[in-house]
Write a protein that holds these residues in place. Structure first.
Motif, short mmCIF file in Angstrom:
data_model
loop_
_atom_site.label_atom_id
_atom_site.label_comp_id
_atom_site.label_asym_id
_atom_site.label_seq_id
_atom_site.Cartn_x
_atom_site.Cartn_y
_atom_site.Cartn_z
N PHE A 280 0.86 -1.18 0.00
CA PHE A 280 0.00 0.00 0.00
C PHE A 280 0.90 1.23 0.00
O PHE A 280 1.63 1.48 0.96
CB PHE A 280 -0.87 -0.04 1.26
CG PHE A 280 -1.88 1.05 1.42
CD1 PHE A 280 -3.22 0.84 1.16
CD2 PHE A 280 -1.48 2.30 1.87
CE1 PHE A 280 -4.16 1.85 1.35
CE2 PHE A 280 -2.41 3.33 2.06
CZ PHE A 280 -3.75 3.09 1.79
N VAL B 177 2.93 -0.94 4.23
CA VAL B 177 2.63 0.46 3.94
C VAL B 177 3.92 1.25 3.72
O VAL B 177 4.81 1.25 4.59
CB VAL B 177 1.80 1.10 5.07
CG1 VAL B 177 1.57 2.59 4.80
CG2 VAL B 177 0.47 0.38 5.22
N ASP C 124 1.42 5.06 0.32
CA ASP C 124 0.72 6.20 0.90
C ASP C 124 1.31 7.51 0.39
O ASP C 124 0.74 8.18 -0.47
CB ASP C 124 0.79 6.12 2.43
CG ASP C 124 0.18 7.33 3.11
OD1 ASP C 124 -0.78 7.91 2.55
OD2 ASP C 124 0.66 7.72 4.19
N GLY D 268 -4.20 1.46 5.65
CA GLY D 268 -3.40 0.40 5.07
C GLY D 268 -2.89 -0.58 6.11
O GLY D 268 -2.92 -1.80 5.91
N LEU D 269 -2.43 -0.06 7.25
CA LEU D 269 -1.94 -0.93 8.32
C LEU D 269 -3.06 -1.82 8.86
O LEU D 269 -2.86 -3.02 9.09
CB LEU D 269 -1.36 -0.08 9.46
CG LEU D 269 -0.09 0.73 9.15
CD1 LEU D 269 0.23 1.67 10.31
CD2 LEU D 269 1.09 -0.20 8.88
N THR E 247 5.92 1.52 9.33
CA THR E 247 5.80 1.63 7.87
C THR E 247 7.19 1.54 7.23
O THR E 247 8.21 1.68 7.89
CB THR E 247 5.16 2.97 7.47
OG1 THR E 247 5.96 4.03 7.99
CG2 THR E 247 3.75 3.09 8.03
N SER F 170 1.97 -5.06 10.74
CA SER F 170 1.08 -3.93 10.46
C SER F 170 -0.27 -4.12 11.13
O SER F 170 -0.80 -3.22 11.81
CB SER F 170 0.87 -3.77 8.95
OG SER F 170 2.07 -3.46 8.29
N LYS G 22 -1.52 -4.54 5.38
CA LYS G 22 -0.69 -4.32 4.19
C LYS G 22 0.70 -3.83 4.58
O LYS G 22 0.92 -3.31 5.67
CB LYS G 22 -1.35 -3.28 3.27
CG LYS G 22 -2.84 -3.48 3.02
CD LYS G 22 -3.16 -4.84 2.44
CE LYS G 22 -4.66 -5.00 2.19
NZ LYS G 22 -5.01 -6.39 1.79
N SER H 164 5.31 4.89 3.61
CA SER H 164 4.91 6.23 4.04
C SER H 164 6.11 6.91 4.67
O SER H 164 7.20 6.35 4.73
CB SER H 164 3.74 6.15 5.01
OG SER H 164 3.17 7.42 5.24
N ASN I 205 -4.57 7.74 5.90
CA ASN I 205 -4.44 6.77 4.81
C ASN I 205 -3.51 5.62 5.19
O ASN I 205 -3.81 4.45 4.94
CB ASN I 205 -3.93 7.49 3.56
CG ASN I 205 -4.22 6.73 2.29
OD1 ASN I 205 -5.31 6.18 2.10
ND2 ASN I 205 -3.25 6.67 1.40
N ALA I 206 -2.39 5.95 5.80
CA ALA I 206 -1.45 4.91 6.24
C ALA I 206 -2.09 4.01 7.29
O ALA I 206 -1.90 2.79 7.28
CB ALA I 206 -0.18 5.55 6.80
#
Length: 393
Positions: A300, A323, A302, A316-317, A339, A370, A321, A325, A312-313
């Motif tokens: 993912f 991530v 970010d 994803g976490l 991340t 994550s 996923k 970022s 957004n991050a």
């Protein structure tokens, strides 16, 4: 730990929204039978729900090239649009009374109001209710000035040096004009000073905002962004093709550093081929639709010009996923680096992606980390516990 439950006469008013932060807080409070109202205009195209809706001023554009955009800009930056919007919502505003807690998402609590009207709104709010709290997320004078002063190693607001990716200089100026108004716009400093003076506590949502506000004695520990339990997904085993997701917010591509991701992805496709990597890119979708787009991805993407775990991050976490970022220095357990740190460098991002492509077991390990991290720090019930502790202390 049992959920904190408060008596029904404990009333909370949340004003404004930022990527659904207040929406998720309101939903969790309602589960606990707390009397909560959310006043919002939906945060633009994301269209978040609220039980108290702001009526928007509709401006009929003139079909003259450039004139429409210029006239809308003048109405917005002068504060006239906000004042008109304030007065058509005055009846609703006058009824916002007798709340024990009022939390605003930003000194510009309601984006449609602009500087002057937000000042008038908050004067009424302070006079008619008990405690005011500032949730420090998104752009405001303190954060934007911190970026412009070069306090971060890099950001989407303090540098033109990323022109290497063609067209960056022009787009940088275009998309940052909106943010610069917080520092240079009419009446914004007056509004900012009023809010910082009246707020009991300032609650940062990520490391970026903690860094910008840490000189203020009213700052609390970071309270991470809340994620709805329905958006948590158990990680699944990775196989080829590795699925990579990038969600682009139109108009903020350069602010988020997305061109660096796009160039790295081109190299990845070239060197690994469609049988090893699958890429999905979406742009400016309504929030509910956006959440469905990355459910099956492994990686993912970010942003690469930030310094903390944003909304957004966090999504994803929580979906388990890997991530990519920005990362910042750790300020406690909830800000430890989980991340993949993505700097504004095509080569660095590509090499990080390529390393993962060659080591699927590493992807699976990071996915599990994550998910566990988000479950502990971003689950809405845990986040709301932290807010309640601050509100009633």
């Amino acid at each position: 730990m049992p959920l904190k439950i408060f008596k029904k006469e404990f009333r909370v008013l949340l004003i404004g929204d930022y990527s659904g932060v207040h929406y998720e807080i309101a939903e969790e409070l309602r589960k606990r039978k707390v009397n909560v109202d959310l006043l919002s205009s939906g945060d633009g195209y994301k269209n978040f729900e609220s039980n108290l809706k702001i009526k928007k001023l509709i401006i009929i554009p003139l079909k003259i090239r450039y004139f429409s955009e210029i006239s809308k800009g003048i109405l917005d930056y002068s504060g006239l649009k906000g004042l008109f919007t304030f007065f058509i919502n005055l009846k609703l505003i006058n009824n916002l009374k007798n709340y024990q807690v009022v939390q605003i998402i930003n000194p510009i609590a309601l984006e449609d109001f602009g500087s002057i009207a937000n000042y008038l709104l908050l004067k009424k709010i302070v006079n008619n209710n008990e405690k005011l709290f500032l949730c420090a997320v998104g752009d405001d004078l303190t954060y934007v000035k911190y970026c412009l002063d070069g306090k971060f190693k890099y950001s989407g607001l303090n540098s033109l040096r990323y022109a290497e990716l063609g067209g960056m200089t022009f787009n940088y100026l275009r998309v940052t004009a909106h943010s610069l108004r917080y520092v240079y716009g009419f009446f914004y400093r007056k509004l900012n000073d009023y809010v910082l003076g009246r707020a009991i506590k300032i609650i940062p949502g990520a490391s970026d905002y903690f860094l910008a506000y840490r000189g203020n004695t009213k700052i609390t520990d970071i309270v991470p962004f809340p994620v709805n339990p329905a958006n948590f997904l158990h990680p699944v085993k990775t196989c080829y093709p590795v699925k990579i997701f990038l969600g682009i917010q139109a108009g903020k591509e350069y602010r988020k550093g997305h061109p660096f991701f796009l160039e790295a992805l081109k190299l990845l496709i070239k060197n690994y081929g469609d049988d090893k990597v699958s890429i999905k890119i979406v742009s400016s979708l309504p929030y509910s639709e956006y959440l469905q787009m990355f459910r099956d991805c492994d990686i993912f993407l970010d942003q690469c010009l930030g310094h903390g775990i944003g909304v957004n991050a966090a999504l994803g976490l929580s979906a388990g996923k890997v991530v990519f970022s920005g990362s910042a220095p750790s300020f406690g357990e909830c800000t430890k680096i989980i991340t993949i740190d993505a700097p504004p460098s095509v080569d660095v991002i590509y090499n990080q992606l390529a390393n993962l492509m060659d080591n699927l077991s590493t992807i699976d390990d990071i996915k599990n980390q994550s998910y566990k991290y988000a479950l502990k720090y971003n689950a809405a019930n845990n986040v709301v516990d932290k807010y309640l502790d601050i509100w009633v202390s």
